[in-house]
Design an enzyme around this catalytic site. Sequence first.
Site, PDB file in Angstrom:
ATOM      1  N   LYS A 243       9.923 -97.214  36.217  1.00 23.75           N
ATOM      2  CA  LYS A 243       9.604 -96.242  35.166  1.00 23.75           C
ATOM      3  C   LYS A 243      10.501 -96.573  33.982  1.00 23.75           C
ATOM      4  O   LYS A 243      11.605 -97.100  34.168  1.00 23.75           O
ATOM      5  CB  LYS A 243       9.855 -94.814  35.654  1.00 23.75           C
ATOM      6  CG  LYS A 243      11.323 -94.495  35.910  1.00 23.75           C
ATOM      7  CD  LYS A 243      11.557 -93.031  36.057  1.00 23.75           C
ATOM      8  CE  LYS A 243      13.036 -92.685  36.001  1.00 23.75           C
ATOM      9  NZ  LYS A 243      13.822 -93.194  37.134  1.00 23.75           N
TER      10      LYS A 243
ATOM     11  N   ASP B  48      23.619 -91.054  17.075  1.00 27.29           N
ATOM     12  CA  ASP B  48      22.840 -91.269  18.269  1.00 27.29           C
ATOM     13  C   ASP B  48      21.919 -90.050  18.422  1.00 27.29           C
ATOM     14  O   ASP B  48      22.251 -88.970  17.973  1.00 27.29           O
ATOM     15  CB  ASP B  48      23.842 -91.384  19.427  1.00 27.29           C
ATOM     16  CG  ASP B  48      23.184 -91.397  20.773  1.00 27.29           C
ATOM     17  OD1 ASP B  48      22.341 -92.274  21.000  1.00 27.29           O
ATOM     18  OD2 ASP B  48      23.522 -90.539  21.604  1.00 27.29           O
TER      19      ASP B  48
ATOM     20  N   THR C  37      17.542-102.869  29.486  1.00 25.92           N
ATOM     21  CA  THR C  37      16.174-103.033  30.011  1.00 25.92           C
ATOM     22  C   THR C  37      15.321-101.815  29.703  1.00 25.92           C
ATOM     23  O   THR C  37      14.113-101.889  29.681  1.00 25.92           O
ATOM     24  CB  THR C  37      16.198-103.206  31.539  1.00 25.92           C
ATOM     25  OG1 THR C  37      16.766-102.031  32.122  1.00 25.92           O
ATOM     26  CG2 THR C  37      17.024-104.413  31.942  1.00 25.92           C
TER      27      THR C  37
HETATM   28  N1  ATP Z   1      16.710 -92.890  33.898  1.00 30.71           N
HETATM   29  C1  ATP Z   1      15.890 -93.627  33.194  1.00 30.71           C
HETATM   30  N2  ATP Z   1      15.013 -94.444  33.807  1.00 30.71           N
HETATM   31  C2  ATP Z   1      14.194 -95.194  33.097  1.00 30.71           C
HETATM   32  N3  ATP Z   1      14.124 -95.214  31.771  1.00 30.71           N
HETATM   33  C3  ATP Z   1      14.952 -94.423  31.078  1.00 30.71           C
HETATM   34  C4  ATP Z   1      15.888 -93.591  31.754  1.00 30.71           C
HETATM   35  N4  ATP Z   1      16.584 -92.923  30.818  1.00 30.71           N
HETATM   36  C5  ATP Z   1      16.110 -93.316  29.632  1.00 30.71           C
HETATM   37  N5  ATP Z   1      15.126 -94.220  29.774  1.00 30.71           N
HETATM   38  C6  ATP Z   1      14.398 -94.912  28.704  1.00 30.71           C
HETATM   39  O1  ATP Z   1      15.268 -95.768  28.016  1.00 30.71           O
HETATM   40  C7  ATP Z   1      15.338 -95.448  26.623  1.00 30.71           C
HETATM   41  C8  ATP Z   1      16.723 -95.659  26.098  1.00 30.71           C
HETATM   42  O2  ATP Z   1      17.552 -94.668  26.632  1.00 30.71           O
HETATM   43  P1  ATP Z   1      19.046 -94.504  26.177  1.00 30.71           P
HETATM   44  O3  ATP Z   1      19.600 -93.284  26.825  1.00 30.71           O
HETATM   45  O4  ATP Z   1      19.743 -95.776  26.327  1.00 30.71           O
HETATM   46  O5  ATP Z   1      18.877 -94.248  24.648  1.00 30.71           O
HETATM   47  P2  ATP Z   1      20.064 -94.242  23.586  1.00 30.71           P
HETATM   48  O6  ATP Z   1      20.196 -95.594  23.012  1.00 30.71           O
HETATM   49  O7  ATP Z   1      21.263 -93.586  24.157  1.00 30.71           O
HETATM   50  O8  ATP Z   1      19.494 -93.371  22.457  1.00 30.71           O
HETATM   51  P3  ATP Z   1      19.292 -91.914  22.704  1.00 30.71           P
HETATM   52  O9  ATP Z   1      20.622 -91.356  23.048  1.00 30.71           O
HETATM   53  O10 ATP Z   1      18.706 -91.366  21.500  1.00 30.71           O
HETATM   54  O11 ATP Z   1      18.313 -91.912  23.857  1.00 30.71           O
HETATM   55  C9  ATP Z   1      14.856 -94.013  26.558  1.00 30.71           C
HETATM   56  O12 ATP Z   1      14.250 -93.737  25.337  1.00 30.71           O
HETATM   57  C10 ATP Z   1      13.847 -93.942  27.680  1.00 30.71           C
HETATM   58  O13 ATP Z   1      12.578 -94.411  27.258  1.00 30.71           O
HETATM   59 MG    MG Z   2      22.523 -91.568  24.224  1.00 28.35          MG
END
Ligand code: ATP
Ligand code: MG
Length: 688
Positions: A401, A313, A387
């Site tokens: 956002k 990850d 989402t």
């Molecule tokens: N609090 C938030 N509000 C809105 N969008 C977000 C938020 N946090 C993250 N994102 C968006 O959602 C995407 C996915 O985030 P997520 O944390 O699920 O990624 P992940 O699958 O865990 O991979 P990684 O850990 O590398 O980010 C992010 O790249 C970002 O663009």
């Molecule tokens: Mg993560």
Amino acid sequence: MGDLNKTFINKDILKGATKDSIKKLDFKNQLKNPVMFIVYVGSIITSIISVLSIFNITNDNTPFTITISIFLWSTVLFANFAEAIAEGRGKAQASSLRAAKKDVLAKKLKECNIDSEFEMIPSNLLKKGDIVLVEANNQIPADGDVIEGVASVDESAITGESAPVIRESGGDRCAVTGGTTVVSDYLIVKVTSNAGESFLDKMIAMVEGAQRKKTPNEIALQTLLIALTAIFLVVTITLYPFSRFAVNQNGVGSVVSITSLVALLVCLAPTTIGALLSSIGIAGMSRLNNKNVLATSGRAIEAAGDVDILLLDKTGTITYGNRQASEFIPLKNVDMEEFVYYTELSSTLDETPEGRSIVILAKKKKAINGNYLDVKNPEFVPFSAKTRMSGTNIGQDKIRKGAASAIKEFVENMGGNYPKECDEIVESISKKGGTPLVVCKNEKVLGVIYLKDILKKGVSEKFNDLRKMGIKTIMITGDNPLTAAAIAAEAGVDDFLAEATPKAKLDLIHEYQRKGHLVAMTGDGSNDAPALAQADVAVAMNTGTQAAKEAGNMVDLDSSPTKLIEIVKIGKQLLMTRGALTTFSIANDIAKYFAIIPPLFIGIYPQLDKLNIMNLSSPESAIMSAVIYNALVIIALVPLALKGVKYIELPASKLLSKNLMIYGVGGIITPFIFIKLIDMLISMIMFI
Ligand SMILES: Nc1ncnc2c1ncn2[C@@H]1O[C@H](COP(=O)(O)OP(=O)(O)OP(=O)(O)O)[C@@H](O)[C@H]1O
Ligand SMILES: [Mg+2]
Ligand SMILES: [K+]
């Protein structure tokens, strides 16, 4: 493991193991290891014969029978000792962990808010779902998830790392562990485990080896050893009537004694590996603990030895995971004041670290702009990995956002158009390895938030090492492909998968497994949990969520993305050690065959003299020497079983032939030398 006892062996461990080897003599315990059980029964039989012959009830050779009986008991005790000493190291580690597990008084809140009424209750009475307040300098009374507050926490009692870590509600860093201490500020924690089932309790059980189950490989090997032993048992038993018959026919020689037959059986049975098998497994677990990794499954350690794909990850695993808002970039036709207003509005109720950092930056900007947030009844839309956005609804207005692609789809669904200008900003942030969050109000795009994250130290050289070990590294992230590419290049991983949903992560693992690969996965977030549950080796970061830790089969207390290198080495070493000692044990038997068979039957078949290449002083001395060697070799090999054979980076086939040379050929030669030496010693003693 921090203040865990890392010493290889000390006086206390030795003392404890000596005591335990006697305790382990009980019948039920012996039955668990069928190969050694044969020796156990043999010891009992020869002891009885010794007593009978002392009182002249039978006319066996008394000194011979007693000697054999003593060394058979020694063989059993040495096997017990090997296991006890391996367990002893775990016990020493467990006792220092127990020291971290003090009962404390906890402030149990009536409601989830810092001003709520509370009662003080002992931590061991806390239940799942209770809500507690932990203030600065207080120990966290139980495992839980932070539901309010941000604080630095000293986790050294568990990780040994003295620098405090940040724990906060909302994101992937919300899990706290009972036994750690809040250093500053306060946390409101929802308890997630009942007393006795905490992470610390599980750690203690693990390092003690109480939960260690035999792995399929171990069971397969043990089955083979039992089969071999059974064959030798049948052969030995039939030798008795056979020798009786031969003596009657030829009229020379004497019937082989039961003591000699028992000795023969014990020498032929694969007792060396039978005695050391379980300590090899326990020691592997212990070595892993010393690297600050806790494994819940021995099978995962073995699988690690053969892993060829590693999925990681990004955020929180390769990077530190505190993505912080560092810049607001409004589109040209949106002024900064308006942009800051909506950015803050999109995040006021967003409890993720990203969301909170946005509010902090907005407040800083507002101090300059003097713009106050005043809205009635906002409805919060929480972030989800599916989402990839979050936001707030106010009346008819939907403020969002999120990831650029997600917002693009959202805006277009509402009939708006996604401006090229936004694409350019997103691209420039992504190319720097930052995470862009696009902000919109209904169909209108307002601008972009620049989230920065930092790569953990020294990862790229380590990924190089993994490549040399033949392991392909793939980063998987929910972030966009450009950010992913930038971080992937900086970290030095072989490949990446961007815009990955939890299901995409899971599917990727399935696909590799279908192609016959053994897959390891390291992750920290709840959205990694399904993938972690599917991976063959699943390492959860200690900084990660409870869900990730529970889905994985290992927890890395150092939260290092490259810890897999150590894990793979220990896995390979474990498999190599087991293979080497099995080879050695079986090769040994060839020499024992030459030592025992000729003297046993030479009286009946003088032709056997040709086989008597070892030329031992007397039949009795030959059998005694073989039995003594058979016992001593177990003790001699305990250090190797515990430390493991030396790990060298060589292709599997070369490694195999090298080990066959050392342990196979060595296994044939060693007993010839030592049995001869013991025989010489015995005849010297007899002579005196
Ligand atoms: N609090 C938030 N509000 C809105 N969008 C977000 C938020 N946090 C993250 N994102 C968006 O959602 C995407 C996915 O985030 P997520 O944390 O699920 O990624 P992940 O699958 O865990 O991979 P990684 O850990 O590398 O980010 C992010 O790249 C970002 O663009
Ligand atoms: Mg993560
Ligand atoms: K043996």
